[in-house]
Design a protein around this motif. Sequence first.
Motif: not given
Ligand SMILES: [Zn+2]
Length: 270
Positions: A151, A154, A175, A178, A180
């Motif tokens: 990711c 994070c 992700c 998060c 992401g």
């Molecule tokens: Zn993440």
Amino acid sequence: MRADSNDPADDHRAAGTGEAGDEHEPDVTALASLLASSERVVALTGAGVSVPSGIPDFRSPESGLWNTVDPMDVATIDAFHRNTKGFWDFYRPRLDMVRQKRPNPAHEALVELERRGRCDAVITQNIDGLHQAAGSTGVVEVHGSIGTSSCTGCGATWTLDETASLFGEHGIATCTSCSGKVKPDVVLFGELLPAAAMERARDLAARADLLLCVGSSLEVYPVAELPALTRDSGGRIAVVTQGPTPYDEVADVRVTGNVATALPAAVAEL
Ligand SMILES: [Zn+2]
């Protein structure tokens, strides 16, 4: 890769296409002798090692991969951030393809060399993880690996199989923590090479008394500089690949045959 037909190596290759392949035996025997008389062998491998496993040489014009897409549009770190959907449209089939591929006798020959105490490490440009799948340990991946994804938000990571489950209907790997963007852990065009892996590769090349170069044109930085490090330290070089390389003239042994037959043949002669 050079296209001129005056290269003496072309004649050698043509001669080697005969059914018996006898023309390669002296080279293979010379390679076996070189391996037998070396104590700190390090292998350096490129795309040619994975071609017999059915993985095309993505950087080669002959692969045809870049006929329909511009690598700058899909395979750069900039493209990943700017057009993540387009990046994954291109990259996801590559992930799926690599998941289905298996090591070939060239990978297995390097495992056998290690088992016999004659191969300290494998430095590879390949991102497919097939050296590890074959059983090699101490693999140094200077272009990263498709075997994991991370990711960009994070830092969470996933295996290749897990990454396949991260795609939503939008076709982008996201992700689970998060939300992401998730990126394969390969070095994309425009990204820095992993510093720790490169330091390890340079150190191994400088300490090797034989650098066994397999399936690489030895033209792409950073791999192109490694044989020179070995030579500067007094080590020897063997080149096993089908096309020409910048080190052909200075190599102690030059084998132009198929890596999946030549390498196992040399190991069998040890
Ligand atoms: Zn993440």
